[in-house]
Design a protein around this motif. Structure first.
Motif, PDB file in Angstrom:
ATOM      1  N   GLY A  72     120.263 -37.862  36.958  1.00 54.89           N
ATOM      2  CA  GLY A  72     118.875 -38.051  36.565  1.00 54.89           C
ATOM      3  C   GLY A  72     117.895 -37.144  37.270  1.00 54.89           C
ATOM      4  N   PHE A  73     118.366 -36.160  38.019  1.00 54.04           N
ATOM      5  CA  PHE A  73     117.465 -35.256  38.728  1.00 54.04           C
ATOM      6  C   PHE A  73     117.222 -34.005  37.894  1.00 54.04           C
ATOM      7  CE2 PHE A  73     119.767 -37.562  42.109  1.00 54.04           C
ATOM      8  CZ  PHE A  73     118.701 -38.280  42.612  1.00 54.04           C
ATOM      9  N   VAL A  74     116.035 -33.453  38.067  1.00 53.14           N
ATOM     10  CA  VAL A  74     115.661 -32.218  37.384  1.00 53.14           C
ATOM     11  C   VAL A  74     115.873 -31.074  38.376  1.00 53.14           C
ATOM     12  CG1 VAL A  74     113.828 -30.937  36.235  1.00 53.14           C
ATOM     13  CG2 VAL A  74     113.975 -33.429  35.973  1.00 53.14           C
ATOM     14  N   ILE A  75     116.806 -30.183  38.056  1.00 55.07           N
ATOM     15  CA  ILE A  75     117.155 -29.097  38.967  1.00 55.07           C
ATOM     16  C   ILE A  75     116.826 -27.779  38.297  1.00 55.07           C
ATOM     17  CG2 ILE A  75     118.997 -27.976  40.276  1.00 55.07           C
ATOM     18  CD1 ILE A  75     120.430 -30.631  40.383  1.00 55.07           C
ATOM     19  N   ALA A  76     115.936 -27.011  38.930  1.00 57.51           N
ATOM     20  CA  ALA A  76     115.572 -25.677  38.442  1.00 57.51           C
ATOM     21  C   ALA A  76     116.333 -24.655  39.265  1.00 57.51           C
ATOM     22  CB  ALA A  76     114.062 -25.469  38.569  1.00 57.51           C
ATOM     23  N   HIS A  77     117.308 -24.011  38.626  1.00 53.66           N
ATOM     24  CA  HIS A  77     118.186 -23.063  39.328  1.00 53.66           C
ATOM     25  C   HIS A  77     117.787 -21.646  38.933  1.00 53.66           C
ATOM     26  CE1 HIS A  77     122.478 -21.259  39.867  1.00 53.66           C
ATOM     27  NE2 HIS A  77     121.677 -20.960  40.878  1.00 53.66           N
ATOM     28  N   SER A  78     117.475 -20.816  39.911  1.00 53.69           N
ATOM     29  CA  SER A  78     117.081 -19.432  39.624  1.00 53.69           C
ATOM     30  C   SER A  78     117.727 -18.497  40.633  1.00 53.69           C
ATOM     31  CB  SER A  78     115.552 -19.283  39.683  1.00 53.69           C
ATOM     32  OG  SER A  78     115.063 -19.663  40.962  1.00 53.69           O
ATOM     33  N   LEU A 116     116.196 -24.780  43.256  1.00 55.81           N
ATOM     34  CA  LEU A 116     117.310 -24.134  43.938  1.00 55.81           C
ATOM     35  C   LEU A 116     117.221 -22.637  43.651  1.00 55.81           C
ATOM     36  CD1 LEU A 116     120.991 -25.403  44.025  1.00 55.81           C
ATOM     37  CD2 LEU A 116     120.420 -22.993  44.065  1.00 55.81           C
ATOM     38  N   LEU A 117     116.887 -21.865  44.667  1.00 52.52           N
ATOM     39  CA  LEU A 117     116.714 -20.424  44.523  1.00 52.52           C
ATOM     40  C   LEU A 117     117.786 -19.706  45.337  1.00 52.52           C
ATOM     41  CD1 LEU A 117     115.157 -17.829  43.763  1.00 52.52           C
ATOM     42  CD2 LEU A 117     113.720 -18.219  45.792  1.00 52.52           C
ATOM     43  N   MET A 118     118.482 -18.777  44.676  1.00 51.15           N
ATOM     44  CA  MET A 118     119.462 -17.931  45.353  1.00 51.15           C
ATOM     45  C   MET A 118     118.899 -16.515  45.393  1.00 51.15           C
ATOM     46  SD  MET A 118     123.049 -19.369  43.772  1.00 51.15           S
ATOM     47  CE  MET A 118     124.007 -18.427  44.962  1.00 51.15           C
ATOM     48  N   ARG A 119     118.580 -16.033  46.608  1.00 51.40           N
ATOM     49  CA  ARG A 119     117.945 -14.731  46.758  1.00 51.40           C
ATOM     50  C   ARG A 119     118.949 -13.766  47.388  1.00 51.40           C
ATOM     51  NH1 ARG A 119     113.139 -15.414  50.245  1.00 51.40           N
ATOM     52  NH2 ARG A 119     112.174 -16.166  48.327  1.00 51.40           N
TER      53      ARG A 119
END
Length: 392
Positions: free
Chosen positions: A276-282, A321-324
């Motif tokens: 039920g979580f909203v995860i913004a992955h970029s 969630l950001l992967m740089r």
């Protein structure tokens, strides 16, 4: 310091007494008048007895023996022909080897001068006109003393080398014990991290899916399937960990699951979304190769962060969630609103999860930072070094 003689000293003293005392007594009673003969024999017995402490009290034994030989010299100028006079040479050697370095040499040289002088002044020797020159006798006595002193120095060096070797062995033993203790500590920490990674995430998934099955009948079957698969995988990994603790040789059916990689992050994220979580992955930058250990560390950090979301955030919380990707490192930044719906702020203390994250990252040359903004948001930043593609 004990006064009890050592077995080695007792053996040497007994052998010397059996070999030297009988001929000494024979020579004394056949060549010296009765009162003097008894004095010489008693002094010889005392000198032999002093050999019992040749190594435990070497300086004292040498002084006692020197006094006994000096007493014999007072009685007769030919005392040096008595076999028991050899105990003085033994005492010089022992005092050099086990006691001080220079005192035995000084006593030996003084004794040589005194023995030669007593020989030269003995009226029986002077009247007889028989025997070697006192100077020749002095040279002989000095040579014997120097020989005994040199042998004592060699024995002293040997004992010192042995002592240093024992100290080095003891130091190596302590270092080995410390390394073993450190290895055991690191192994316990590794097991603790693995247990936490398996249980914390699995239980969070099970709790979340249980809520889904409880309140959403349409998704109950799929939720129970996820619970069953998650529990089965977790049970398998726990069995492997426990068997690895008890026995290095685990059975073939208890082999651990393959270590996770970055390629499995999407599956992990989808599993969290199912709660039920909203995860913004970029992703920013161009991906470059990183080591397998670094991939496991990043995976576990993301897993722990999402587990903390499940434990501390309200349903429907938003996770960024950001992967740089930079030239020399990969940074993973995870930010979430973890405030509970219920009133009152919840204070989150650092636990095993955060400690495990930091340990995993430091092991691969990375770092971990956490920021609690105080407004209900929490940010975790994990960084690991990258490596260039191997050239052909």
């Amino acid at each position: 310091m004990t006064m009890t003689p050592t077995h080695h000293d007792a053996l040497i003293a007994a052998v010397a007494a059996m070999v030297l005392l009988p001929p000494t007594a024979l020579v004394s009673f056949t060549s010296i008048p009765a009162p003097g003969a008894w004095v010489v024999v008693v002094l010889a017995i005392v000198g032999h007895a002093a050999l019992l402490w040749r190594s435990s009290h070497p300086s004292a034994a040498l002084l006692v023996i020197a006094g006994c030989v000096g007493g014999e010299a007072v009685v007769t100028g030919l005392f040096f022909v008595l076999p028991s006079s050899l105990v003085f040479v033994i005492a010089v050697y022992a005092a050099t080897a086990y006691g001080t370095r220079w005192m035995p040499l000084v006593i030996g040289l003084v004794g040589s001068v005194a023995a030669a002088g007593r020989y030269a002044a003995d009226p029986n020797v002077v009247d007889s006109g028989f025997g070697p020159s006192p100077w020749l006798l002095f040279v002989l006595f000095t040579a014997v003393v120097l020989c005994a002193w040199t042998m004592g120095l060699l024995r002293r060096s040997q004992l010192l080398a042995t002592e240093l070797a024992e100290q080095r062995a003891e130091s190596e033993r302590r270092e080995r014990t410390q390394r073993e203790a450190l290895a055991a500590f690191e192994e316990r920490a590794r097991i603790s991290r693995d247990m936490h990674d398996v249980l914390a995430h699995s239980l969070a998934v099970i709790v979340g899916q249980s809520r889904v099955a409880r309140f959403d009948e349409a998704r109950a079957t799929s939720a129970l399937t996820v619970i069953e698969d998650t529990a089965r995988d977790s049970l398998h990994e726990i069995r492997v960990l426990l068997r690895g603790i008890r026995d290095d040789e685990a059975s073939p059916d208890a082999r651990p699951l393959p270590q996770p990689t970055l390629a499995e992050l999407p599956e992990l994220i989808e599993r969290a979304r199912s709660l039920g979580f909203v995860i913004a992955h970029s992703t920013e930058g161009t991906a470059t190769p990183i080591g397998a250990a670094a991939q496991v560390a990043i995976y576990r950090v993301v897993q722990e962060a999402l587990t903390n979301v499940a434990k501390h955030a309200h349903p429907g919380a938003i996770v960024d969630l950001l992967m740089r990707w930079d030239d020399d490192r990969l940074s993973v930044i995870i930010t979430n609103d973890r405030a509970r719906v219920r009133g009152g702020a919840e204070t989150i203390e650092p636990g095993l999860g955060l400690l495990g994250m930091g340990e995993r990252l430091r092991a691969v040359g990375g770092s971990l930072t956490t920021v609690d903004a105080g407004d209900g948001s929490f940010t975790v930043t994990a960084t690991v070094p990258t490596r260039a593609e191997p050239t052909a």
